[in-house]
Design an enzyme around this catalytic site. Structure first.
Site, mmCIF file in Angstrom:
data_model
loop_
_atom_site.group_PDB
_atom_site.id
_atom_site.type_symbol
_atom_site.label_atom_id
_atom_site.label_comp_id
_atom_site.label_asym_id
_atom_site.label_seq_id
_atom_site.Cartn_x
_atom_site.Cartn_y
_atom_site.Cartn_z
ATOM 1 N N ARG A 156 -18.899 5.622 -10.072
ATOM 2 C CA ARG A 156 -19.125 4.187 -9.846
ATOM 3 C C ARG A 156 -20.456 3.748 -10.418
ATOM 4 O O ARG A 156 -21.347 4.576 -10.632
ATOM 5 C CB ARG A 156 -19.145 3.896 -8.346
ATOM 6 C CG ARG A 156 -17.891 4.363 -7.639
ATOM 7 C CD ARG A 156 -17.904 3.931 -6.194
ATOM 8 N NE ARG A 156 -16.686 4.417 -5.522
ATOM 9 C CZ ARG A 156 -16.253 3.966 -4.359
ATOM 10 N NH1 ARG A 156 -16.935 3.045 -3.709
ATOM 11 N NH2 ARG A 156 -15.143 4.438 -3.825
ATOM 12 N N THR A 188 -15.968 -7.900 3.809
ATOM 13 C CA THR A 188 -16.557 -6.568 3.675
ATOM 14 C C THR A 188 -18.083 -6.652 3.570
ATOM 15 O O THR A 188 -18.624 -7.603 2.985
ATOM 16 C CB THR A 188 -15.985 -5.818 2.447
ATOM 17 O OG1 THR A 188 -16.804 -4.690 2.164
ATOM 18 C CG2 THR A 188 -15.953 -6.688 1.195
ATOM 19 N N ARG A 220 0.820 -1.217 0.000
ATOM 20 C CA ARG A 220 0.000 0.000 0.000
ATOM 21 C C ARG A 220 0.851 1.262 0.000
ATOM 22 O O ARG A 220 0.546 2.228 -0.688
ATOM 23 C CB ARG A 220 -0.903 -0.025 1.216
ATOM 24 C CG ARG A 220 -1.672 1.260 1.399
ATOM 25 C CD ARG A 220 -2.933 0.981 1.994
ATOM 26 N NE ARG A 220 -3.655 2.120 2.486
ATOM 27 C CZ ARG A 220 -4.858 1.956 2.995
ATOM 28 N NH1 ARG A 220 -5.389 0.760 3.070
ATOM 29 N NH2 ARG A 220 -5.525 2.987 3.436
ATOM 30 N N LEU A 243 -15.828 8.873 4.773
ATOM 31 C CA LEU A 243 -15.852 9.878 5.843
ATOM 32 C C LEU A 243 -14.451 10.449 6.092
ATOM 33 O O LEU A 243 -14.289 11.651 6.339
ATOM 34 C CB LEU A 243 -16.448 9.281 7.134
ATOM 35 C CG LEU A 243 -16.552 10.240 8.310
ATOM 36 C CD1 LEU A 243 -17.313 11.515 7.953
ATOM 37 C CD2 LEU A 243 -17.232 9.562 9.502
ATOM 38 N N GLU A 281 -23.457 1.949 -9.073
ATOM 39 C CA GLU A 281 -24.040 1.486 -7.804
ATOM 40 C C GLU A 281 -25.424 2.093 -7.679
ATOM 41 O O GLU A 281 -25.726 3.110 -8.313
ATOM 42 C CB GLU A 281 -23.164 1.926 -6.613
ATOM 43 C CG GLU A 281 -23.027 3.434 -6.486
ATOM 44 C CD GLU A 281 -22.101 3.895 -5.372
ATOM 45 O OE1 GLU A 281 -21.606 3.049 -4.597
ATOM 46 O OE2 GLU A 281 -21.878 5.119 -5.266
ATOM 47 N N ILE A 340 3.116 -12.528 1.257
ATOM 48 C CA ILE A 340 2.548 -13.825 1.621
ATOM 49 C C ILE A 340 1.875 -14.538 0.443
ATOM 50 O O ILE A 340 1.369 -15.634 0.605
ATOM 51 C CB ILE A 340 1.620 -13.729 2.846
ATOM 52 C CG1 ILE A 340 0.361 -12.951 2.538
ATOM 53 C CG2 ILE A 340 2.341 -13.149 4.038
ATOM 54 C CD1 ILE A 340 -0.735 -13.236 3.534
ATOM 55 N N TYR A 367 -12.807 -5.598 -6.577
ATOM 56 C CA TYR A 367 -12.255 -5.797 -5.222
ATOM 57 C C TYR A 367 -13.271 -6.524 -4.339
ATOM 58 O O TYR A 367 -12.953 -7.518 -3.690
ATOM 59 C CB TYR A 367 -11.863 -4.442 -4.600
ATOM 60 C CG TYR A 367 -11.971 -4.453 -3.096
ATOM 61 C CD1 TYR A 367 -11.002 -5.072 -2.320
ATOM 62 C CD2 TYR A 367 -13.077 -3.878 -2.439
ATOM 63 C CE1 TYR A 367 -11.129 -5.127 -0.932
ATOM 64 C CE2 TYR A 367 -13.205 -3.927 -1.073
ATOM 65 C CZ TYR A 367 -12.227 -4.552 -0.317
ATOM 66 O OH TYR A 367 -12.364 -4.616 1.038
ATOM 67 N N HIS A 368 -14.500 -6.022 -4.312
ATOM 68 C CA HIS A 368 -15.514 -6.655 -3.468
ATOM 69 C C HIS A 368 -15.785 -8.098 -3.933
ATOM 70 O O HIS A 368 -16.069 -8.975 -3.130
ATOM 71 C CB HIS A 368 -16.826 -5.841 -3.482
ATOM 72 C CG HIS A 368 -16.742 -4.535 -2.730
ATOM 73 N ND1 HIS A 368 -16.527 -3.332 -3.355
ATOM 74 C CD2 HIS A 368 -16.844 -4.249 -1.410
ATOM 75 C CE1 HIS A 368 -16.510 -2.356 -2.453
ATOM 76 N NE2 HIS A 368 -16.694 -2.884 -1.254
ATOM 77 N N SER A 389 -17.801 -4.082 -7.044
ATOM 78 C CA SER A 389 -16.505 -3.800 -7.681
ATOM 79 C C SER A 389 -15.751 -5.123 -7.766
ATOM 80 O O SER A 389 -16.120 -6.101 -7.107
ATOM 81 C CB SER A 389 -15.678 -2.807 -6.863
ATOM 82 O OG SER A 389 -15.123 -3.455 -5.718
ATOM 83 N N LYS A 398 -13.512 -10.518 -2.374
ATOM 84 C CA LYS A 398 -13.871 -10.827 -0.982
ATOM 85 C C LYS A 398 -14.945 -11.910 -0.940
ATOM 86 O O LYS A 398 -14.963 -12.750 -0.051
ATOM 87 C CB LYS A 398 -14.365 -9.563 -0.273
ATOM 88 C CG LYS A 398 -13.301 -8.489 -0.123
ATOM 89 C CD LYS A 398 -12.436 -8.785 1.086
ATOM 90 C CE LYS A 398 -11.433 -7.674 1.333
ATOM 91 N NZ LYS A 398 -10.689 -7.827 2.560
HETATM 92 N N1 USQ Z 1 -18.453 7.885 -1.903
HETATM 93 C C1 USQ Z 1 -18.826 9.186 -2.160
HETATM 94 N N2 USQ Z 1 -17.843 10.121 -2.252
HETATM 95 C C2 USQ Z 1 -16.526 9.834 -2.077
HETATM 96 C C3 USQ Z 1 -16.159 8.504 -1.801
HETATM 97 C C4 USQ Z 1 -17.147 7.567 -1.739
HETATM 98 O O1 USQ Z 1 -20.006 9.501 -2.321
HETATM 99 O O2 USQ Z 1 -15.700 10.746 -2.161
HETATM 100 C C5 USQ Z 1 -19.484 6.857 -1.785
HETATM 101 C C6 USQ Z 1 -19.286 5.679 -2.729
HETATM 102 O O3 USQ Z 1 -19.854 5.942 -3.980
HETATM 103 C C7 USQ Z 1 -19.919 4.538 -1.958
HETATM 104 C C8 USQ Z 1 -19.718 4.912 -0.491
HETATM 105 O O4 USQ Z 1 -19.387 6.298 -0.481
HETATM 106 O O5 USQ Z 1 -21.293 4.512 -2.199
HETATM 107 C C9 USQ Z 1 -18.611 4.146 0.201
HETATM 108 O O6 USQ Z 1 -17.417 4.350 -0.502
HETATM 109 P P1 USQ Z 1 -15.987 4.160 0.190
HETATM 110 O O7 USQ Z 1 -14.953 4.593 -0.797
HETATM 111 O O8 USQ Z 1 -15.959 4.759 1.544
HETATM 112 O O9 USQ Z 1 -15.988 2.587 0.442
HETATM 113 P P2 USQ Z 1 -15.777 1.372 -0.530
HETATM 114 O O10 USQ Z 1 -15.160 1.747 -1.828
HETATM 115 O O11 USQ Z 1 -17.059 0.598 -0.582
HETATM 116 O O12 USQ Z 1 -14.675 0.543 0.264
HETATM 117 C C10 USQ Z 1 -14.372 0.764 1.638
HETATM 118 C C11 USQ Z 1 -13.027 0.134 1.942
HETATM 119 C C12 USQ Z 1 -13.123 -1.341 1.686
HETATM 120 C C13 USQ Z 1 -14.269 -1.913 2.496
HETATM 121 C C14 USQ Z 1 -15.560 -1.199 2.191
HETATM 122 C C15 USQ Z 1 -16.737 -1.613 3.044
HETATM 123 O O13 USQ Z 1 -12.018 0.736 1.152
HETATM 124 O O14 USQ Z 1 -11.873 -1.958 2.021
HETATM 125 O O15 USQ Z 1 -14.394 -3.254 2.159
HETATM 126 O O16 USQ Z 1 -15.371 0.185 2.444
HETATM 127 S S1 USQ Z 1 -18.269 -1.456 2.188
HETATM 128 O O17 USQ Z 1 -18.407 -0.109 1.669
HETATM 129 O O18 USQ Z 1 -19.332 -1.775 3.127
HETATM 130 O O19 USQ Z 1 -18.220 -2.410 1.092
#
Ligand code: USQ
Length: 382
Positions: free
Chosen positions: A326, A144, A35, A239, A328, A75, A181-182, A179, A185
């Site tokens: 994205r 996730t 990373r 956030l 979604e 690993i 990535y997801h 995605s 998982k």
């Molecule tokens: N989003 C915005 N603005 C931004 C960034 C993101 O509106 O500037 C939105 C995205 O479109 C999405 C949501 O916020 O709908 C979450 O995005 P994110 O970038 O915070 O999270 P995500 O890409 O889903 O991935 C992150 C972690 C990942 C973990 C996942 C949990 O990077 O490792 O698996 O959160 S989850 O979101 O529940 O799949």
């Protein structure tokens, strides 16, 4: 416990090393610095200056007198991982050693292939090393919440009982990722379930939502112990990005309508969840799944909260709704069951105004390091 933490340099990895070490456990941390290197390559380095793992463990030892053993290596190399298992014979292995970013996996074919290869082979290697060295070793794997996607039914905790033509059975809850990535998982979960059934291993798979925060009790002791913290489009979660954007005077990047809802949790609660899972292991032959989140929020709700607190603290926060890069659902049903970790003893740190204020304060200390170019480049899903 003797705990092997794979991905020890990451946002969650290093705080987890300290959390277990602080509580008297023997910790062995492993990382290949993927990373850090990827963040240099993509010009989106951590907000916080972070010494490397060897340096950080020295600082940790100086402050606490406790040792953490560090090994640098990849690993996906089975011989390397096996040598670590043979040397330490851990009771618990925590698997964070994955490519963790959805946008990274969508940049191009090579990054998609890397994500697939890295995430699946690391998981496979851990399963084999556990079987070969100590099948009783408890595997804790970071999955996730994104594995479930946003179905139009309640999201259960990992499993779903289905009745079909008067017969019943329990299956993994249907999964549909947003995605590549997801998707890896989901493939991990499937692989874990196969080897749990076949080899009788003990596995906890944590379906974690987006994590936020920069402070833990351990890192608050010395700024040099703070975690890697990304706020860029690729490695930053929403956030964390919004807080840094607010501090930098950059309009908050709400994607699309902003009614996407996710299950969030504080970095401190990730520590608790993983620790509680380690202390109360899955049974032999059990794939135990927890939904690791403490509160659902829509992206609009988060943006409004950041604006309210930011404005109160004297930042002038603007919200910008931009075209969603994205693919979604921007409006959907979202009702998640997440009682398993509470039953184990989790005491959540909720997103109160005080928590947000504290988050602003600590972020502001690093404002000179903010690279505004990293906020948005528009990695497209299509
Ligand atoms: N989003 C915005 N603005 C931004 C960034 C993101 O509106 O500037 C939105 C995205 O479109 C999405 C949501 O916020 O709908 C979450 O995005 P994110 O970038 O915070 O999270 P995500 O890409 O889903 O991935 C992150 C972690 C990942 C973990 C996942 C949990 O990077 O490792 O698996 O959160 S989850 O979101 O529940 O799949």
């Amino acid at each position: 416990m003797r705990v092997l933490i794979l991905g020890a340099d990451g946002y969650l990895g290093w705080p987890t090393c300290m959390y277990f070490s602080e509580r008297g456990h023997e910790v062995i941390g492993v990382d290949n610095y993927f990373r850090r290197n990827a963040a240099v390559e993509l010009d989106c380095e951590s907000l916080t200056p972070t010494p490397n793992l060897i340096q950080r463990t020295k600082i940790w030892e100086e402050i606490t007198g406790k040792k953490i053993s560090i090994h640098t290596g990849d690993i996906t190399n089975y011989e390397f991982l096996l040598s670590i298992f043979k040397e330490y014979n851990p009771d618990t292995v925590i698997h964070y050693a994955e490519q963790p970013s959805a946008p990274y996996s969508m940049i191009n074919r090579d990054k998609a292939a890397f994500t697939l290869q890295n995430n699946l082979i690391t998981t496979l290697n851990i399963l084999y090393a556990v079987k070969e060295v100590n099948p009783d070793c408890h595997i804790i794997k970071l999955g996730t919440m994104g594995e479930y996607g946003t179905p139009n039914i309640d999201i259960e905790e990992g499993w779903l009982e289905i009745e079909h033509k008067n017969r019943k059975d329990k299956f993994l809850f249907p999964r549909q990722a947003g995605s590549l990535y997801h998707t890896t998982k989901i493939q991990d979960t499937d692989m874990l379930w196969f080897y749990v059934r076949t080899w009788g291993l003990r596995v906890t798979d944590l379906m974690q939502g987006p994590v936020y925060g920069l402070s833990t009790d351990e890192s608050d002791r010395d700024p040099r112990l703070i975690s890697i913290f990304n706020y860029d489009e690729i490695f930053g979660t929403v956030l964390n990005r919004f807080i840094v954007q607010a501090v930098a005077g950059y309009p908050l990047t709400v994607y699309g309508k902003g009614n996407q809802t996710r299950g969030f949790l504080n970095l401190k609660d990730t520590m608790q969840c993983v620790y509680l899972s380690a202390g109360q292991s899955a049974e032999k032959g059990q794939l135990r799944i927890f939904n690791q989140m403490t509160e659902p929020f829509s992206i609009n709700q988060l943006a409004e909260k950041v604006k309210t607190i930011g404005d109160k603290l004297g930042y002038s926060v603007e919200i910008n709704r931009i075209e969603n890069p994205r693919v979604e659902k921007e409006e959907h049903y979202y009702n998640v069951h997440y009682t398993g970790l509470i039953d184990l003893g989790l005491k959540p740190h909720y997103l109160t105004d005080e928590v947000l204020e504290g988050f602003f304060t600590i972020t502001d200390k690093y404002r000179d390091r903010i690279n505004k170019d990293a906020f948005f480049r528009g990695i497209q899903w299509k």
